[in-house]
Design a protein around this motif. Structure first.
Motif, PDB file in Angstrom:
ATOM      1  N   PRO A  28     -28.522 -33.077  23.619  1.00  0.00           N
ATOM      2  CA  PRO A  28     -28.495 -31.708  23.336  1.00  0.00           C
ATOM      3  C   PRO A  28     -28.165 -31.231  24.832  1.00  0.00           C
ATOM      4  CG  PRO A  28     -30.687 -31.992  22.755  1.00  0.00           C
ATOM      5  CD  PRO A  28     -30.037 -33.335  22.693  1.00  0.00           C
ATOM      6  N   ARG A  29     -27.293 -30.129  25.090  1.00  0.00           N
ATOM      7  CA  ARG A  29     -26.977 -29.853  26.422  1.00  0.00           C
ATOM      8  C   ARG A  29     -27.828 -28.612  26.697  1.00  0.00           C
ATOM      9  NH1 ARG A  29     -25.103 -33.915  28.084  1.00  0.00           N
ATOM     10  NH2 ARG A  29     -23.175 -34.629  27.651  1.00  0.00           N
ATOM     11  N   LEU A  30     -28.359 -28.182  28.052  1.00  0.00           N
ATOM     12  CA  LEU A  30     -28.887 -27.128  28.123  1.00  0.00           C
ATOM     13  C   LEU A  30     -28.064 -26.335  29.272  1.00  0.00           C
ATOM     14  CD1 LEU A  30     -31.446 -25.040  28.894  1.00  0.00           C
ATOM     15  CD2 LEU A  30     -32.013 -26.729  30.618  1.00  0.00           C
ATOM     16  N   ARG A  31     -27.393 -25.020  29.254  1.00  0.00           N
ATOM     17  CA  ARG A  31     -26.479 -24.682  29.666  1.00  0.00           C
ATOM     18  C   ARG A  31     -27.186 -23.534  30.785  1.00  0.00           C
ATOM     19  NH1 ARG A  31     -22.183 -26.342  27.698  1.00  0.00           N
ATOM     20  NH2 ARG A  31     -21.798 -26.327  25.465  1.00  0.00           N
ATOM     21  N   SER A  53     -28.356 -32.460  30.224  1.00  0.00           N
ATOM     22  CA  SER A  53     -29.032 -33.254  28.872  1.00  0.00           C
ATOM     23  C   SER A  53     -29.966 -34.249  29.456  1.00  0.00           C
ATOM     24  CB  SER A  53     -27.891 -33.684  28.132  1.00  0.00           C
ATOM     25  OG  SER A  53     -27.494 -34.774  28.529  1.00  0.00           O
ATOM     26  N   ARG A  54     -30.548 -35.220  28.476  1.00  0.00           N
ATOM     27  CA  ARG A  54     -31.464 -36.171  28.874  1.00  0.00           C
ATOM     28  C   ARG A  54     -30.713 -37.201  29.652  1.00  0.00           C
ATOM     29  NH1 ARG A  54     -35.097 -38.426  24.621  1.00  0.00           N
ATOM     30  NH2 ARG A  54     -36.235 -39.425  26.407  1.00  0.00           N
ATOM     31  N   GLU A  99     -32.020 -42.297  31.389  1.00  0.00           N
ATOM     32  CA  GLU A  99     -32.381 -40.791  30.544  1.00  0.00           C
ATOM     33  C   GLU A  99     -33.633 -40.389  31.273  1.00  0.00           C
ATOM     34  OE1 GLU A  99     -32.228 -40.825  26.347  1.00  0.00           O
ATOM     35  OE2 GLU A  99     -30.248 -41.061  26.500  1.00  0.00           O
ATOM     36  N   ILE A 100     -33.379 -38.821  31.229  1.00  0.00           N
ATOM     37  CA  ILE A 100     -34.663 -38.249  32.051  1.00  0.00           C
ATOM     38  C   ILE A 100     -35.445 -37.713  30.364  1.00  0.00           C
ATOM     39  CG2 ILE A 100     -33.600 -37.474  33.861  1.00  0.00           C
ATOM     40  CD1 ILE A 100     -33.028 -34.661  32.670  1.00  0.00           C
TER      41      ILE A 100
END
Length: 141
Positions: A28-31, A53-54, A99-100
């Motif tokens: 998923p994206r965090l805008r 995202s991650r 990935e974070i």
């Protein structure tokens, strides 16, 4: 319990901080819209973190970075290395080497949610120091 398509329902995982995935993306994206720095062989330049995202991020920069070039993205507490996988008209997509964590994404979300208030307080503090003549700077005016 898994939902159709193999996705777990995050709401049923009590105590879980996992970010639920929806849509066709792998993460998923965090805008957001946050000032950041992009450091590459080409140089160190300011940028705007547009989404996170991650697995990657999208940043807006004045000077495009070549596809395939590696870069370090710094924003708030985040410092992560990745490769530019797309560059279109100042927008660069970066895929992270590793990935974070969900916690790192949530940290940036908190940083974003409190950014405007921190900036406003800093501006008021700077104006107050200027008006009162209180300066950390010993240079003559």
């Amino acid at each position: 319990m898994d939902k159709p398509g193999g996705r777990a329902d995050a709401a049923t995982n009590e105590g879980s901080t996992a970010i639920p995935n929806t849509g066709r993306r792998s993460a998923p994206r965090l805008r957001v819209s946050l000032p950041a720095r992009l450091i590459s062989i080409e140089g160190n330049q300011p940028c705007v973190l547009m989404n996170l995202s991650r697995s990657g991020a999208q940043v807006a920069v004045l000077e495009a970075i070549r596809v395939g070039e590696g870069a370090v993205l710094r924003c708030g507490s985040l410092e992560v290395f990745g490769d530019v996988i797309r560059s279109d008209f100042g927008l660069n997509a970066i895929r992270f080497e590793e990935e974070i964590s969900d916690a790192q994404v949530l940290d940036i979300r908190h940083y974003y949610e409190t950014f405007e208030d921190r900036e406003r307080r800093s501006l008021i503090d700077t104006a107050r120091k200027w008006v009162t003549g209180d300066s950390d700077d010993d240079r003559p005016i």
